[in-house]
Enzyme design. Sequence first.
Site, PDB file in Angstrom:
ATOM      1  NE  ARG A  11     -19.135   6.060 -23.844  1.00 34.43           N
ATOM      2  CZ  ARG A  11     -19.412   6.671 -22.712  1.00 34.43           C
ATOM      3  NH1 ARG A  11     -19.391   6.017 -21.575  1.00 34.43           N
ATOM      4  NH2 ARG A  11     -19.720   7.956 -22.706  1.00 34.43           N
ATOM      5  CB  SER A  37     -17.698   3.925 -18.212  1.00 35.97           C
ATOM      6  OG  SER A  37     -17.871   4.719 -17.069  1.00 35.97           O
ATOM      7  CD  GLU A  58      -9.381  -3.086 -12.453  1.00 41.81           C
ATOM      8  OE1 GLU A  58      -8.484  -3.391 -11.632  1.00 41.81           O
ATOM      9  OE2 GLU A  58     -10.160  -2.127 -12.268  1.00 41.81           O
ATOM     10  NE  ARG A 166     -16.262  10.236 -21.323  1.00 47.04           N
ATOM     11  CZ  ARG A 166     -16.887  11.380 -21.575  1.00 47.04           C
ATOM     12  NH1 ARG A 166     -16.732  11.973 -22.734  1.00 47.04           N
ATOM     13  NH2 ARG A 166     -17.668  11.919 -20.651  1.00 47.04           N
TER      14      ARG A 166
END
Lengths: 315, 298
Positions: A11, A37, A58, A166
Amino acid sequence: MSVPSEGGASRDGYGNALLRLAENSDVVVLEADLGKSTKSCHFRSKYPERTFSLGIAEQNMMLVAAGLASSGKIPMASTFAIFTERGFEQIRNGIARPCLKAHICGSHGGIHTGSDGSSAQSIEDLAIYRTLPNMTIIHPADDISAEELTMQVVDLEGPSYMRTIRNKVPRSYSEETKNELKIGKGSLLRDGNDVVIICCGVMVSKSIDAAIILEKEGINAAVIDMHTIKPLDEQMLDLWSKKCRCIVTAEDHSIIGGLGSAIAEHNSRTNLVPMEMIGVKDRFGESGDSEELFKIMSMTTEDIVKAARKSISRK
Amino acid sequence: MRLKKYQKNWKASIAFTITSAISEYMPFNMGIVELEEMALRCRINIIKMIHKSQSGHPGGSLSAIDMIVGLYGTVLNIDTSNPNWKDRDRFIMSKGHASPAIYSILNEFGIINEKDFMSFRTLGSICQGHVDMKWTDGVDFSAGSLGMGLSFGLGCSFAAKLDNSQRNIWVMVGDGETQEGQLWEAIMAADFHSSGNLKLIVDRNGIQNDDFVSKQMEVGNLSKKIESFGWEVTEIDGHNMEEICGAIKWANDGQERPMAIIANTIKGKGVSYMENNPSFHGKAPNDEEYHIAMEELS
Ligand SMILES: Cc1ncc(C[n+]2csc(CCOP(=O)(O)OP(=O)(O)O)c2C)c(N)n1
């Protein structure tokens, strides 16, 4: 959390690439309250006028991306992988069908996401997006490759979905080797002729570790990072399945419909060599440390080693 | 506090609409009678193409056509010889099943022809069952799945602002379609982003697929609801060409807030047995019905 101190999370690579892509004034960023994030937040701080916050909505974001793309912009929309799925039909009908150059990034993919538990661990994203015509599906191994592949995404003739991760993992690429990365072409990370391990995402560094263990047993395992799940590099597949005559696939994704399935589909039409699949075996995840979860799901380095032995024994 | 800069009352601008000389904002600037004549021709062609293909959606095409004619005939800034002109106003038909209405208007403006629309819904036709930007010049959106068009329009509106362009983005939805949650995501987002170049037309014909909206799931006072989301809203008779033109000019001029027109319409308008009849949402007329319709419309 026992993440390696060295290494990178894909990410972050995505976030870095957005900053570099900003040079092109047509590039715009869309967020659904998870920019911190997915790492689009860095672009937001530098280019607020080109960043659109759409709230926790979304489905709307997917069509906003489509509208921007239809007007000549290059939208980069991101949220968690799992939440892109809420907009699946929007992506299908609104983006893929008219083949608009909108690029979606789903971060926090796979059970590697860990302690958030099963609601946050997408194990089916690659499978569902792979079914859509016109879509390119990418799942990079580390931050360096994620950055390089994101830079290339904007040159595609249609839409794309990229899954990022992540947590940090050991790097499989360096500043030099990243130059060999190309969307649609598998990357050979290790040569070998007894078995070929074809993998993506966090399973790439594990596959390399497995190959090192196998080497001590006198087994030469080739490792291919198949970062592009679609279009699949069939030429490379044919070459290496002929050379090694058996395959192991490894992915942090359901074994139904992902990289392993894509390779099995091709293998069944062509060279038909023995194949073992490492992945999530038709179950949901749960809370826990990534490595603990990999253990209970038989997705560790040792499991890849065992799968390689088994695949070889089936030749 | 929000400035109520623009009159809610379409009547304020109507005198200008009807009498004004050619204005840069009104590329086609047609008069009321001309528009009404055009709408009638469109109605005939809508019935023709649906009868020919023996499939399609007459009800929602006939309820929407007056608004569409009013829009294309006055303010919609398009280049008929270059339908893909980047700086054109967009018309996003979110209720994409009412495609015959779009094909009939594109025919009026010479972007497609009779041969094209008479091949509606057949293999290889540029006139697909639901409007599709990949198949038809002059179509700005690939529709078919309800609830998505306003979000797409919002993306187009962002792009227009980034380009410093004056182009306006028009979106038409059905009243049944307002049951889709995504539409309200877009309505909320357009307010937050002050998307003044975004214009919504709701075809409030009171009927959806299976039955009347009031029986399926009543959507209530749409004007109040949309207004409470921060939009400027006006409500009109969607078959009165003067009211239509007034409201369209009102919405076209308002650039501070997103603008909505609730057009009260009659599903199947113009063909007696289709009017306010849920069974003609998605059914083609048979030969006998076709002849009755042609007689009524000519
Ligand atoms: C997401 C979605 N669900 C269902 C349908 C099937 N469908 C097509 S038209 C329609 C009714 C639409 O009613 P409304 O929005 O009021 O349109 P109109 O009456 O103007 O034709 C439905 C349910 C669809 N096209 N898209």
